[in-house]
Design an enzyme around this catalytic site. Structure first.
Site, PDB file in Angstrom:
ATOM      1  N   SER A 198      30.197 -17.174 -31.309  1.00 56.26           N
ATOM      2  CA  SER A 198      29.202 -16.185 -30.908  1.00 56.26           C
ATOM      3  C   SER A 198      29.813 -14.996 -30.180  1.00 56.26           C
ATOM      4  O   SER A 198      29.178 -13.940 -30.081  1.00 56.26           O
ATOM      5  CB  SER A 198      28.128 -16.840 -30.026  1.00 56.26           C
ATOM      6  OG  SER A 198      28.712 -17.527 -28.943  1.00 56.26           O
TER       7      SER A 198
ATOM      8  N   ASP B 150      25.043 -17.697 -18.203  1.00 61.64           N
ATOM      9  CA  ASP B 150      25.933 -17.287 -19.290  1.00 61.64           C
ATOM     10  C   ASP B 150      27.053 -16.437 -18.709  1.00 61.64           C
ATOM     11  O   ASP B 150      26.881 -15.245 -18.448  1.00 61.64           O
ATOM     12  CB  ASP B 150      25.159 -16.506 -20.349  1.00 61.64           C
ATOM     13  CG  ASP B 150      26.033 -16.146 -21.554  1.00 61.64           C
ATOM     14  OD1 ASP B 150      27.252 -16.409 -21.518  1.00 61.64           O
ATOM     15  OD2 ASP B 150      25.486 -15.592 -22.531  1.00 61.64           O
TER      16      ASP B 150
ATOM     17  N   HIS C  98      29.542 -14.876 -22.650  1.00 55.85           N
ATOM     18  CA  HIS C  98      29.286 -13.683 -23.450  1.00 55.85           C
ATOM     19  C   HIS C  98      29.317 -12.453 -22.560  1.00 55.85           C
ATOM     20  O   HIS C  98      29.457 -12.546 -21.330  1.00 55.85           O
ATOM     21  CB  HIS C  98      27.952 -13.820 -24.174  1.00 55.85           C
ATOM     22  CG  HIS C  98      27.893 -14.986 -25.099  1.00 55.85           C
ATOM     23  ND1 HIS C  98      27.398 -16.218 -24.722  1.00 55.85           N
ATOM     24  CD2 HIS C  98      28.302 -15.107 -26.377  1.00 55.85           C
ATOM     25  CE1 HIS C  98      27.496 -17.061 -25.740  1.00 55.85           C
ATOM     26  NE2 HIS C  98      28.059 -16.424 -26.746  1.00 55.85           N
TER      27      HIS C  98
END
Length: 399
Positions: free
Chosen positions: A142, A389, A392
């Site tokens: 991702s 998170d 990312h």
């Protein structure tokens, strides 16, 4: 990565030659999440069209004979990012930090500056001219998709692409293709978090940290079966290799990482990481019709503090680290060295077929950006906001 092989005209060559060499530097200020050095693109196996360039631009660019663009520091840049979540509608919720209430803006107001030269600003139109008629794919997890989405936003000021994903796959979340009709340019992301074939091996089913099997001598067909006609392939992987893994070669179990199973040899995660990149590079080299340039984007670091990702860890910093505050060592360095060693081997073998394997050494620069992650200011595809998170990157983010 240095510019020592490319020097500018001394007046003895044509203006066209000087313009072409100027292109070797232009657009190197792509967001580090999506950095693709266009000086490499302009020297690919087939010539690319050269847009007209004002030679007076040279006055505004710090030019030296040698410059490692990946060695430098972050400097304040109050003008902010190339785009915002208001000007780019293509940002997914998982990285749309401003949409979900991130209160600070300073993380968008820094710019990377190499030690021995200045990066020119990204020019979306020049980028699209350089990749006219070409195909570019981000292959990996991702974070590769994160990169592709940033590039979509960088280009949105010039052209809006058509989403043609449905023509190629039923899984239009993890396998995306965008087509820029005005330029004949295709941009894709192909989901493959391990680069090699993988299957679930946990009796309790799949979860964020469940046991999986990797077949280290078999590239993942999800990307390998689609990649042959691409001109530029940006390949990356990393964070998934921390989970418990059983390694297979030639149909036999050869070891495992954190599986704690009897009669299976315990090996480090770096073993599986090395073999996965080796298989990926070997696959690209062996594809009969593949003539593209392969870029390795090096390991993307996470920044969990106050606990691990599943133990309440978060990333609340609002400023970059200095190189004195954060050293490039430990597993970040080990992952980096492992994949770069495999890239060097691929470069030597690739020369026999005229294939190029290039390095985008972004790890050290991004290691200094603990402020660039969504933390709790993003929405995952599962709306699980109990886990921060810190893997990312916010869009817009470090650039």
């Amino acid at each position: 990565m240095k510019f020592n092989d490319f020097e500018f005209s001394d007046g003895k060559n044509s203006q066209h030659g000087t313009s072409k060499k100027l292109l070797l530097l232009l657009a190197l200020s792509l967001v580090f999440l999506t950095i693709v050095p266009l000086y490499l693109l302009t020297t690919s196996h087939s010539p690319l069209p050269s847009p007209k360039i004002d030679i007076s631009d040279l006055r505004n660019i710090g030019i030296v004979k040698e410059c490692d663009i990946f060695s430098g520091k972050w400097i304040p840049y109050p003008n902010g990012p190339y785009y915002t979540n208001a000007t780019c509608s293509l940002i997914i919720d998982q990285q749309n930090c401003m949409k979900f209430g991130r209160p600070d803006r300073e993380f968008m107001e820094w710019r990377w500056r190499p030690e021995k030269c200045a990066l020119p600003f990204f020019n979306a139109k020049q980028f699209l001219e350089l990749v006219r008629g070409k195909m570019m794919a981000f292959v990996g997890d991702s974070l590769g998709r994160n990169q592709m989405q940033s590039l979509l936003c960088l280009l949105s000021s010039v052209s809006h692409p058509e989403d043609i994903s449905h023509r190629y796959t039923a899984d239009t979340t993890y396998f995306k293709r965008w087509f820029y009709a005005d330029y004949g340019f295709t941009l894709a992301t192909l989901w493959s978090p391990f680069l090699v074939k993988s299957t679930d091996a946990d009796p309790n089913g799949h979860s964020l940290n469940s046991l999986m099997s990797l077949y280290l001598d078999q590239a993942d067909e999800a990307w390998a079966s689609q990649i042959e006609n691409f001109d530029y392939v940006i390949i990356s992987a990393g964070q998934w290799f921390f989970r418990p893994l059983i390694y297979h070669i030639n149909g036999q179990i050869v070891g495992c990482h954190n599986c704690y199973m009897e009669n299976i040899t315990a090996v480090t995660m770096y073993y599986g990481y090395r073999m996965a990149f080796r298989a990926a590079f070997e696959t690209l080299r062996s594809l009969k019709n593949y003539k593209g340039i392969t870029f390795l984007r090096t390991f993307s670091p996470s920044h969990f503090e106050n606990g691990a990702w599943n133990e309440g860890g978060n990333c609340i910093r609002t400023m970059p680290f200095s190189s004195e505050e954060m050293k490039f060592d430990g597993y970040n360095l080990e992952f980096y060295l492992t994949q770069v060693e495999e890239l060097r081997k691929a470069q030597k073998k690739g020369k026999k077929r005229g294939l190029r394997f290039e390095l985008l050494a972004t790890t050290e620069a991004m290691l200094l950006r603990p402020d660039g992650h969504p933390n709790y200011y993003g929405r995952s595809t599962h709306d699980n906001v109990t886990v921060a998170d810190c893997v990312h990157w916010c869009l817009p983010g470090p650039h």
